[in-house]
Design a protein around this motif. Structure first.
Motif, PDB file in Angstrom:
ATOM      1  N   ILE A  70       0.836  -1.207   0.000  1.00  0.00           N
ATOM      2  CA  ILE A  70       0.000   0.000   0.000  1.00  0.00           C
ATOM      3  C   ILE A  70       0.866   1.250   0.000  1.00  0.00           C
ATOM      4  O   ILE A  70       0.651   2.176  -0.786  1.00  0.00           O
ATOM      5  CB  ILE A  70      -0.965  -0.003   1.202  1.00  0.00           C
ATOM      6  N   ILE A  71       1.861   1.299   0.874  1.00  0.00           N
ATOM      7  CA  ILE A  71       2.750   2.459   0.950  1.00  0.00           C
ATOM      8  C   ILE A  71       3.465   2.671  -0.376  1.00  0.00           C
ATOM      9  O   ILE A  71       3.546   3.787  -0.886  1.00  0.00           O
ATOM     10  CB  ILE A  71       3.760   2.288   2.109  1.00  0.00           C
ATOM     11  N   SER A  72       3.953   1.589  -0.963  1.00  0.00           N
ATOM     12  CA  SER A  72       4.658   1.677  -2.242  1.00  0.00           C
ATOM     13  C   SER A  72       3.744   2.194  -3.345  1.00  0.00           C
ATOM     14  O   SER A  72       4.133   3.062  -4.127  1.00  0.00           O
ATOM     15  CB  SER A  72       5.214   0.306  -2.610  1.00  0.00           C
ATOM     16  N   HIS A  95       9.500   6.005   6.647  1.00  0.00           N
ATOM     17  CA  HIS A  95       8.872   7.075   7.422  1.00  0.00           C
ATOM     18  C   HIS A  95       7.362   6.872   7.464  1.00  0.00           C
ATOM     19  O   HIS A  95       6.594   7.768   7.148  1.00  0.00           O
ATOM     20  CB  HIS A  95       9.203   8.443   6.834  1.00  0.00           C
ATOM     21  N   ALA A  96       6.933   5.698   7.870  1.00  0.00           N
ATOM     22  CA  ALA A  96       5.514   5.358   7.864  1.00  0.00           C
ATOM     23  C   ALA A  96       4.897   5.504   9.251  1.00  0.00           C
ATOM     24  O   ALA A  96       5.583   5.470  10.264  1.00  0.00           O
ATOM     25  CB  ALA A  96       5.328   3.927   7.369  1.00  0.00           C
ATOM     26  N   ILE A  97       3.576   5.661   9.270  1.00  0.00           N
ATOM     27  CA  ILE A  97       2.798   5.737  10.504  1.00  0.00           C
ATOM     28  C   ILE A  97       1.708   4.672  10.436  1.00  0.00           C
ATOM     29  O   ILE A  97       1.006   4.567   9.433  1.00  0.00           O
ATOM     30  CB  ILE A  97       2.126   7.116  10.662  1.00  0.00           C
ATOM     31  N   THR A  98       1.567   3.907  11.505  1.00  0.00           N
ATOM     32  CA  THR A  98       0.478   2.953  11.634  1.00  0.00           C
ATOM     33  C   THR A  98      -0.316   3.359  12.862  1.00  0.00           C
ATOM     34  O   THR A  98       0.248   3.531  13.940  1.00  0.00           O
ATOM     35  CB  THR A  98       1.002   1.508  11.792  1.00  0.00           C
ATOM     36  N   LEU A  99      -1.620   3.515  12.707  1.00  0.00           N
ATOM     37  CA  LEU A  99      -2.454   4.018  13.786  1.00  0.00           C
ATOM     38  C   LEU A  99      -3.567   3.044  14.128  1.00  0.00           C
ATOM     39  O   LEU A  99      -4.278   2.574  13.239  1.00  0.00           O
ATOM     40  CB  LEU A  99      -3.073   5.356  13.366  1.00  0.00           C
ATOM     41  N   CYS A 100      -3.690   2.738  15.390  1.00  0.00           N
ATOM     42  CA  CYS A 100      -4.811   1.966  15.927  1.00  0.00           C
ATOM     43  C   CYS A 100      -5.569   2.936  16.825  1.00  0.00           C
ATOM     44  O   CYS A 100      -5.163   3.142  17.980  1.00  0.00           O
ATOM     45  CB  CYS A 100      -4.337   0.759  16.728  1.00  0.00           C
ATOM     46  N   LYS A 111      -7.488   5.123  19.376  1.00  0.00           N
ATOM     47  CA  LYS A 111      -7.812   4.959  20.799  1.00  0.00           C
ATOM     48  C   LYS A 111      -6.903   3.971  21.522  1.00  0.00           C
ATOM     49  O   LYS A 111      -7.101   3.699  22.691  1.00  0.00           O
ATOM     50  CB  LYS A 111      -9.277   4.543  21.001  1.00  0.00           C
ATOM     51  N   GLU A 112      -5.883   3.397  20.834  1.00  0.00           N
ATOM     52  CA  GLU A 112      -5.025   2.398  21.479  1.00  0.00           C
ATOM     53  C   GLU A 112      -3.539   2.695  21.367  1.00  0.00           C
ATOM     54  O   GLU A 112      -2.849   2.758  22.362  1.00  0.00           O
ATOM     55  CB  GLU A 112      -5.311   1.013  20.911  1.00  0.00           C
ATOM     56  N   LEU A 113      -3.035   2.835  20.119  1.00  0.00           N
ATOM     57  CA  LEU A 113      -1.602   3.067  19.949  1.00  0.00           C
ATOM     58  C   LEU A 113      -1.313   3.631  18.573  1.00  0.00           C
ATOM     59  O   LEU A 113      -2.147   3.603  17.677  1.00  0.00           O
ATOM     60  CB  LEU A 113      -0.791   1.791  20.179  1.00  0.00           C
ATOM     61  N   ALA A 114      -0.089   4.154  18.449  1.00  0.00           N
ATOM     62  CA  ALA A 114       0.406   4.640  17.164  1.00  0.00           C
ATOM     63  C   ALA A 114       1.854   4.182  17.034  1.00  0.00           C
ATOM     64  O   ALA A 114       2.613   4.213  18.005  1.00  0.00           O
ATOM     65  CB  ALA A 114       0.315   6.152  17.086  1.00  0.00           C
ATOM     66  N   TYR A 115       2.229   3.738  15.836  1.00  0.00           N
ATOM     67  CA  TYR A 115       3.579   3.239  15.568  1.00  0.00           C
ATOM     68  C   TYR A 115       4.197   4.105  14.475  1.00  0.00           C
ATOM     69  O   TYR A 115       3.572   4.340  13.434  1.00  0.00           O
ATOM     70  CB  TYR A 115       3.495   1.776  15.132  1.00  0.00           C
ATOM     71  N   PHE A 116       5.404   4.598  14.723  1.00  0.00           N
ATOM     72  CA  PHE A 116       6.087   5.495  13.796  1.00  0.00           C
ATOM     73  C   PHE A 116       7.439   4.910  13.407  1.00  0.00           C
ATOM     74  O   PHE A 116       8.135   4.354  14.244  1.00  0.00           O
ATOM     75  CB  PHE A 116       6.316   6.861  14.447  1.00  0.00           C
ATOM     76  N   ARG A 117       7.806   5.071  12.134  1.00  0.00           N
ATOM     77  CA  ARG A 117       9.132   4.651  11.655  1.00  0.00           C
ATOM     78  C   ARG A 117       9.893   5.891  11.211  1.00  0.00           C
ATOM     79  O   ARG A 117       9.315   6.818  10.661  1.00  0.00           O
ATOM     80  CB  ARG A 117       8.990   3.688  10.484  1.00  0.00           C
ATOM     81  N   GLY A 118      11.184   5.903  11.449  1.00  0.00           N
ATOM     82  CA  GLY A 118      12.035   7.003  11.006  1.00  0.00           C
ATOM     83  C   GLY A 118      12.087   8.169  11.967  1.00  0.00           C
ATOM     84  O   GLY A 118      12.433   9.278  11.566  1.00  0.00           O
TER      85      GLY A 118
END
Length: 81
Positions: free
Chosen positions: A7-9, A17-22, A24-31
């Motif tokens: 999807i990112i590609s 430098h991606a962001i994954t968001l759940c 109300k629970e958590l967020a994951y960041f790269r870079g």
């Protein structure tokens, strides 16, 4: 994780430098290069040339290793400038 990479590609994004968001629970960041602010209501990160602001309640830095950063808590908003 192959689906997320695809999807990112296809969107022309940079997987480093991606962001994954759940919500109300958590967020994951790269870079992530640095943490500029860290409170229970707001976390500000520098990611390349972008400033990322995470807002919510009971926020905490769960993990920060080699540019990967996990925020736990009630994540209500993420903005990129």
């Amino acid at each position: 994780m192959k689906l997320i990479s695809k999807i990112i590609s296809e969107l022309g994004g940079d997987e480093a430098h991606a962001i994954t968001l759940c919500p109300k629970e958590l967020a994951y960041f790269r870079g992530v290069k640095s943490v500029c602010e860290l409170t229970e209501e707001k976390i500000v990160l520098m990611c390349g040339k972008n400033c990322i602001t995470v807002e919510g309640e009971n926020l905490s830095a769960d993990e920060y290793f080699q540019g990967d950063f996990i925020v736990r808590g009630v994540v209500s908003r993420v903005s990129v400038e």
